[in-house]
Scaffold this motif. Structure first.
Motif, short mmCIF file in Angstrom:
data_model
loop_
_atom_site.label_atom_id
_atom_site.label_comp_id
_atom_site.label_asym_id
_atom_site.label_seq_id
_atom_site.Cartn_x
_atom_site.Cartn_y
_atom_site.Cartn_z
N THR A 46 8.60 -79.36 48.61
CA THR A 46 7.64 -80.28 48.00
C THR A 46 8.06 -80.61 46.58
OG1 THR A 46 5.80 -79.47 49.35
CG2 THR A 46 5.23 -80.57 47.29
N ILE A 47 8.57 -79.62 45.88
CA ILE A 47 9.03 -79.83 44.51
C ILE A 47 10.30 -80.66 44.54
CG2 ILE A 47 9.96 -78.68 42.46
CD1 ILE A 47 8.04 -76.36 43.03
N ASP A 48 10.33 -81.71 43.73
CA ASP A 48 11.48 -82.60 43.64
C ASP A 48 12.52 -82.06 42.67
OD1 ASP A 48 12.28 -85.34 41.78
OD2 ASP A 48 12.78 -85.33 43.91
N SER A 49 12.05 -81.58 41.52
CA SER A 49 12.94 -81.03 40.51
C SER A 49 12.12 -80.28 39.46
CB SER A 49 13.77 -82.13 39.83
OG SER A 49 12.92 -83.06 39.19
N VAL A 50 12.83 -79.51 38.63
CA VAL A 50 12.21 -78.77 37.54
C VAL A 50 13.05 -78.99 36.29
CG1 VAL A 50 11.46 -76.50 36.72
CG2 VAL A 50 11.41 -77.00 39.16
N LYS A 51 12.39 -79.24 35.18
CA LYS A 51 13.09 -79.52 33.92
C LYS A 51 12.55 -78.60 32.83
CE LYS A 51 13.61 -83.17 30.48
NZ LYS A 51 13.16 -84.52 30.09
N ILE A 52 13.46 -77.91 32.14
CA ILE A 52 13.07 -77.10 30.99
C ILE A 52 12.81 -78.03 29.82
CG2 ILE A 52 13.81 -75.36 29.32
CD1 ILE A 52 15.47 -74.08 31.56
N THR A 53 11.62 -77.96 29.23
CA THR A 53 11.27 -78.81 28.10
C THR A 53 11.33 -78.05 26.77
OG1 THR A 53 8.93 -78.34 28.45
CG2 THR A 53 9.81 -80.34 29.45
N ASN A 54 11.13 -76.75 26.82
CA ASN A 54 11.16 -75.91 25.64
C ASN A 54 11.63 -74.52 26.08
OD1 ASN A 54 10.83 -74.79 23.13
ND2 ASN A 54 8.61 -74.66 23.27
N PRO A 55 12.89 -74.16 25.84
CA PRO A 55 13.40 -72.91 26.38
C PRO A 55 12.86 -71.64 25.74
CG PRO A 55 15.08 -73.99 25.08
CD PRO A 55 13.92 -74.93 25.15
N LEU A 56 12.31 -71.72 24.53
CA LEU A 56 11.83 -70.53 23.84
C LEU A 56 10.35 -70.29 24.13
CD1 LEU A 56 12.38 -68.19 21.91
CD2 LEU A 56 11.74 -69.72 20.03
N LEU A 57 10.05 -69.15 24.71
CA LEU A 57 8.66 -68.74 24.93
C LEU A 57 8.26 -67.88 23.75
CD1 LEU A 57 9.78 -69.32 27.86
CD2 LEU A 57 8.05 -67.73 28.62
N ASN A 58 7.33 -68.38 22.96
CA ASN A 58 6.86 -67.63 21.81
C ASN A 58 5.33 -67.78 21.71
OD1 ASN A 58 6.42 -70.17 20.69
ND2 ASN A 58 8.33 -70.14 19.54
N THR A 59 4.78 -67.43 20.59
CA THR A 59 3.33 -67.47 20.42
C THR A 59 2.78 -68.87 20.19
OG1 THR A 59 3.55 -66.98 18.07
CG2 THR A 59 3.22 -65.11 19.56
N ASP A 60 3.64 -69.89 20.13
CA ASP A 60 3.16 -71.26 19.96
C ASP A 60 2.48 -71.79 21.23
OD1 ASP A 60 4.14 -71.31 17.39
OD2 ASP A 60 6.00 -72.34 17.93
N LEU A 61 2.77 -71.16 22.38
CA LEU A 61 2.18 -71.54 23.66
C LEU A 61 2.39 -73.02 23.98
CD1 LEU A 61 -1.09 -69.40 23.58
CD2 LEU A 61 1.11 -68.85 24.63
N LEU A 62 3.63 -73.47 23.84
CA LEU A 62 4.01 -74.83 24.18
C LEU A 62 4.45 -74.90 25.63
CD1 LEU A 62 6.16 -75.67 21.02
CD2 LEU A 62 3.79 -76.34 21.47
N GLN A 63 4.40 -76.09 26.21
CA GLN A 63 4.89 -76.28 27.58
C GLN A 63 6.39 -75.97 27.61
OE1 GLN A 63 4.04 -79.92 30.12
NE2 GLN A 63 6.14 -80.30 29.47
N ASN A 64 6.79 -75.16 28.58
CA ASN A 64 8.19 -74.76 28.71
C ASN A 64 8.92 -75.52 29.81
OD1 ASN A 64 6.55 -71.90 28.18
ND2 ASN A 64 8.16 -72.41 26.74
N ALA A 65 8.17 -76.03 30.80
CA ALA A 65 8.83 -76.71 31.91
C ALA A 65 7.93 -77.77 32.52
CB ALA A 65 9.23 -75.70 32.98
N LYS A 66 8.59 -78.77 33.12
CA LYS A 66 7.91 -79.79 33.92
C LYS A 66 8.34 -79.58 35.36
CE LYS A 66 7.50 -83.47 30.48
NZ LYS A 66 7.79 -84.88 30.19
N ILE A 67 7.37 -79.53 36.26
CA ILE A 67 7.65 -79.42 37.68
C ILE A 67 7.27 -80.73 38.33
CG2 ILE A 67 7.07 -78.19 39.82
CD1 ILE A 67 6.37 -75.76 38.06
N TYR A 68 8.27 -81.41 38.91
CA TYR A 68 8.04 -82.72 39.52
C TYR A 68 7.88 -82.56 41.04
CZ TYR A 68 9.83 -84.51 35.11
OH TYR A 68 10.03 -84.77 33.77
N TYR A 69 6.91 -83.30 41.57
CA TYR A 69 6.74 -83.32 43.03
C TYR A 69 6.35 -84.69 43.48
CZ TYR A 69 1.60 -83.07 42.64
OH TYR A 69 0.28 -83.33 42.37
#
Length: 144
Positions: free
Chosen positions: A121-144
């Protein structure tokens, strides 16, 4: 006589956020644009320990999870809707410890190196922000 003394404010440091999570949102492409597209009925379970994160949750646009610093990858069973085929989402990462102070402890950050999925079902996955820290930003987009 004048005495000046200085010290680090441990209390301010201890009050800083300490939560570090992987955050991904669901998207579809519409005329070349990324459009946020909530999963109609989300199921997410961590494979290997069968730990459900989401069970039959309606209209979930973003999901998040903590990553285990003792591992370098994790796999999830992910099903966006009852009528859609499930996928396996694999997250590969490294973990980095950072000490706040002796009194406040440490935080474990993560750096994403790769995310991939089966393509049912998933078409692709893209890393948008590789660093996971306390900023709690989106790290990935999952396309379907």
């Amino acid at each position: 006589m004048c005495i000046l003394q200085s010290c680090k404010d441990e209390y301010t440091i201890c009050n800083l956020p300490k939560e570090v999570r992987f955050i991904a949102s669901f998207y579809q492409r519409n005329n070349g644009a990324d459009v946020l597209a909530p999963a109609p009925n989300l199921n997410v379970t961590q494979l290997g320990i069968n730990a459900p994160l989401y069970t039959q949750q309606a209209n979930v646009a973003t999901f998040s999870t903590a990553l285990n610093p003792q591992l370098d990858s994790v796999k999830y069973y992910i099903k966006l809707a009852n009528s859609l085929a499930p996928d396996t989402l694999t997250i590969v990462y490294t973990s980095i410890g950072a000490n706040l102070s002796p009194e406040c402890g440490a935080i474990i950050y993560h750096n994403l190196s790769k995310i991939y999925s089966t393509l049912n079902t998933i078409d692709s996955v893209k890393i948008t922000n590789p660093l996971l820290n306390t900023d709690l930003l989106q790290n990935a987009k999952i396309y379907y």
